[in-house]
Design an enzyme around this catalytic site. Structure first.
Site, PDB file in Angstrom:
ATOM      1  N   TYR A  17      -6.438  -1.080   0.258  1.00 24.55           N
ATOM      2  CA  TYR A  17      -6.450   0.044  -1.173  1.00 24.55           C
ATOM      3  C   TYR A  17      -7.472   0.788  -0.899  1.00 24.55           C
ATOM      4  O   TYR A  17      -7.949   1.437  -1.612  1.00 24.55           O
ATOM      5  CB  TYR A  17      -6.334  -0.319  -2.695  1.00 24.55           C
ATOM      6  N   HIS A  72      -4.907   7.737  -2.581  1.00 24.31           N
ATOM      7  CA  HIS A  72      -4.208   6.996  -3.460  1.00 24.31           C
ATOM      8  C   HIS A  72      -4.488   6.570  -4.884  1.00 24.31           C
ATOM      9  O   HIS A  72      -3.363   6.554  -5.508  1.00 24.31           O
ATOM     10  CB  HIS A  72      -3.611   5.692  -1.998  1.00 24.31           C
ATOM     11  N   GLU A 110       1.008   2.795   6.170  1.00 24.11           N
ATOM     12  CA  GLU A 110      -0.011   1.910   6.387  1.00 24.11           C
ATOM     13  C   GLU A 110      -0.267   1.328   7.489  1.00 24.11           C
ATOM     14  O   GLU A 110      -0.140   2.268   8.059  1.00 24.11           O
ATOM     15  CB  GLU A 110      -0.566   0.695   5.338  1.00 24.11           C
ATOM     16  N   GLN A 125       7.318  -3.402 -10.004  1.00 21.66           N
ATOM     17  CA  GLN A 125       5.677  -3.425  -9.673  1.00 21.66           C
ATOM     18  C   GLN A 125       5.276  -2.768 -11.657  1.00 21.66           C
ATOM     19  O   GLN A 125       4.563  -3.477 -11.820  1.00 21.66           O
ATOM     20  CB  GLN A 125       5.045  -2.129  -9.111  1.00 21.66           C
ATOM     21  N   TYR A 145       2.983  -6.206 -12.917  1.00 26.48           N
ATOM     22  CA  TYR A 145       2.111  -6.738 -12.377  1.00 26.48           C
ATOM     23  C   TYR A 145       0.598  -6.816 -13.227  1.00 26.48           C
ATOM     24  O   TYR A 145      -0.713  -7.294 -12.414  1.00 26.48           O
ATOM     25  CB  TYR A 145       1.715  -4.940 -11.270  1.00 26.48           C
ATOM     26  N   SER A 203       8.186  -6.102   4.459  1.00 30.16           N
ATOM     27  CA  SER A 203       6.994  -5.412   4.997  1.00 30.16           C
ATOM     28  C   SER A 203       7.284  -4.939   6.833  1.00 30.16           C
ATOM     29  O   SER A 203       7.795  -6.141   6.818  1.00 30.16           O
ATOM     30  CB  SER A 203       5.579  -5.319   5.101  1.00 30.16           C
ATOM     31  N   THR A 243      -1.702   2.260   1.400  1.00 26.41           N
ATOM     32  CA  THR A 243      -1.647   3.034   1.778  1.00 26.41           C
ATOM     33  C   THR A 243      -2.300   4.662   1.859  1.00 26.41           C
ATOM     34  O   THR A 243      -3.213   5.406   1.415  1.00 26.41           O
ATOM     35  CB  THR A 243      -0.802   4.152   0.302  1.00 26.41           C
TER      36      THR A 243
END
Lengths: 437, 437
Positions: free
Chosen positions: A140, A145, A212, A251, A255, A268, A370
């Site tokens: 992350y 982001h 990514e 999400q 989450y 993915s 990201t």
């Protein structure tokens, strides 16, 4: 530490003519690895190296037995349906094979005749995953982001207090990672509208991409043995472009408190070519930390990491809608960014991940997270571009989006450019959304 | 749906005398699978089945060629250093092999002579992982654990609003899972004391265990194909006891917003035997949802799940300190619980995990989450037993703990008992903590 060697020399040319054109992804200075076979064939998948618009078939190279020592051992290992064994051999072997390939593909090489039959046109091949990914961890690392997304979920507290200390990461799902060309159904799941009393079930309404980089581990470490920051890059085999598709409405509901789950594990997609860390040496750059921010803890700090820890890999994302395909209009660009903005380096990710003794296996993958840049236009997801779905994005042909529609194909590319060196590319990753089942 | 068959009959006895004793883990009604070899040997690891105090060597059984049809195909697949291929064959094969093994091991079997050389004393063997775990997902199915832990992190809001709707789970690390006997160093990492301005780095101060069941997937599903609740149990090969070691102080600092990471991935330990879902049939029980709670969404609801979705697997956890070992005093029990308290069933976990199209591969593992029971004494972690480290736990020999010390060995056991059926056991998992490096 001079990371540049003869394989990076801008003056090198290849006897494979297509490799000598300007502004291509795969000049002789790149030499990325993939696993391929001829399209619609029953051939075994095996390793290959991109050169111009061709792929060098490592089955033919290994069998020709023209290399020596470590390079020959390495090419034999890479002649396999997955590159894990080769990736696990370590830096010496990777580097020996790179040099041998560079020499063999150079204009005037004594091996040109032996390798003439080793070339297959890239237009005639299909890819499989380049290796078996045992474990996949998503980081992350873009503070832009993290701040933009945090603002949507927690307006008063966008960036959590640990962000500037901990290279935040979480475990992802390896089984649903596939290679470019992945086609998948819009996921179903539970969502809860802010004003609803109870959740509902159905197709995701906020399907998104994440721009990514994927970072492949080479040599692993034993359980219990942390990898120091000075040694971290020796464990990093190479890089790809990576789309970590995300279902934002799933999400938001699922989450807490243990992190994203079904919002991420439906698909993915990786680009097929792994560009090696060695190939990227010329495009490395210094890594800095704002002096007003906390500086990294000792275990995440080194002079080399400051001097050359960052990689200036440029990336962009394009969208091709069903209408564009029908009309024959090209995909349109949504945004563009660079990995150089990352708040943490690859070495810091590797070291942090193992500081508790966690073990890597060859072929494990890290997602960079990201890669949004500092400007809104550089955002690496639709969640950010549409400001949480509140602002519509207008595409080149007049269509609008807040999130992805069925039929949308998302294409991501990566490349590096630097004065005095060739441009090299990571190629592209694409994937297409089918309607929910 | 009658899940009981002749292999569960309490009247069955075996020609392996040790299997006929009362209150053992491995009577002929159990027949769990592991991967083993003789201790300190260079033998290949291969499949084995526990019977009394012996293990039936599936290499010998496969080679003897005494079974027919699916059972013979299955035993050939299970004669391997990992059981993934056998696990991926599906229910028909598992069941055929179970019946053939039950018949061959029964008193009076015609195969007694052929199998006499297939027995190895369990005291003479060592285990490896029973299969390659591609992906591991940890659930959070004990509402008592979720509430108790939630209270420590969020006193005003212990149970989050999604808990009663979503079978909460998150992806874990597969590479650091090892088999019983795992010995590992106390992890280092970042922590931040509540009153500290900045985090610090060093050995974990709040090292904990989590009392869980591990649930192994057998037959997988294709990416994009959800597994319906009516079909979910056909994908579940079996169960083990599972210690999901946790570094609570690392977790508290790192876990927002993407969930636990280094707090969990330094080590996880499974018991060596996989007790099949079929062996557990007699100990299944009805699954109920409090009428004041939300009822499951349609995709998580079925009559069979209500009638027999829960498994009454009893579990306990014991601690053996260095002092106990030195003094020769036995390990002391910390708590005891049952999987029947789980808020969600295994079928609901499987169905939820795939409802978005996520794919399982044979050998993938689900953790049940810490199985704390309704009473404080039934807590499945030290975090709960010590109320967040505030109350000291006194051990049988007078030592005290709030979390685990270096040298502590944690032992977890699982077993099932029911009127009219034999007791069967899952065996045990143990692991020992070394000082931080």
């Amino acid at each position: 530490m001079n990371l540049i060697n003869e394989t990076h020399d801008i003056n090198l040319t290849s006897w494979v003519e297509s490799a000598n054109q300007a502004n291509i992804d795969f000049p002789i200075q790149n030499l990325p690895f993939a696993v391929f076979r001829r399209k619609n064939s029953n051939e075994e998948f095996r390793g290959g190296v991109a050169i111009g618009d061709q792929v060098l078939d490592l089955n033919v190279v290994a069998t020709a037995n023209i290399f020596n020592g470590l390079a020959q051992e390495a090419v034999v290992a890479a002649n396999a349906p997955a590159l894990n064994e080769f990736m696990g051999m370590g830096q010496e072997y990777w580097s020996a094979l790179r040099l041998a390939l560079s020499q063999a593909l150079r204009a005037g090489s004594e091996h040109q005749h032996a390798l003439a039959d080793a070339l297959v046109a890239q237009s005639d091949i299909e890819f499989s995953m380049p290796c078996h990914i045992g474990d996949y961890t998503d980081f992350y690392t873009s503070i832009y982001h993290a701040t933009a997304v945090g603002r949507l979920f927690r307006p008063d507290n966008p960036l959590l207090p640990n962000y500037k200390w901990v290279p935040i990461g979480y475990h992802g799902r390896a089984s649903s990672i596939d290679v470019s060309g992945q086609v998948f159904h819009r996921p179903n799941g539970q969502t809860k509208a802010p004003d609803a009393e109870v959740p509902s079930f159905g197709p995701c309404k906020r399907l998104d991409y994440e721009l990514e980089l994927g970072i492949y581990l080479g040599k692993g470490n034993a359980l219990g043995d942390a990898i120091s920051i000075s040694n971290a890059e020796n464990h990093v085999f190479g890089f790809c472009v990576f789309n970590d598709w995300s279902a934002r409405d799933l999400q938001a509901w699922e989450y807490q408190p243990l992190g994203p789950f079904l919002a991420k594990n439906f698909a993915s997609t990786v680009s097929p070519w792994i560009v090696t860390t060695e190939a990227l040496a010329p495009y490395r750059t210094c890594w800095t930390r704002d002096e007003n921010d906390p500086q990294p803890m000792d275990y995440l700090e080194s002079a080399h990491n400051r001097e050359a820890g960052a990689f200036d890999i440029q990336m962009d994302v394009l969208l091709e809608s069903e209408k564009m395909r029908a009309d024959g209009t090209p995909a349109c660009k949504l945004s563009e960014s660079s990995f150089k903005h990352s708040y943490w380096t690859v070495a810091q990710m590797v070291t942090h991940h193992t500081v508790n003794g966690c073990n890597f296996l060859p072929g494990d993958m890290l997602g960079s997270g990201t890669q949004s840049g500092p400007d809104h236009e550089e955002a690496g997801s639709m969640l950010e571009l549409s400001r949480g779905g509140k602002e519509s994005i207008t595409l080149a042909n007049g269509e609008t989006r807040t999130f992805l529609n069925d039929g949308d194909k998302v294409i991501m590319r990566g490349w590096c450019e630097k004065e005095g060196f060739n441009r090299i590319g990571l190629g592209f990753v694409e994937g297409t959304i089918l309607p929910a089942k």
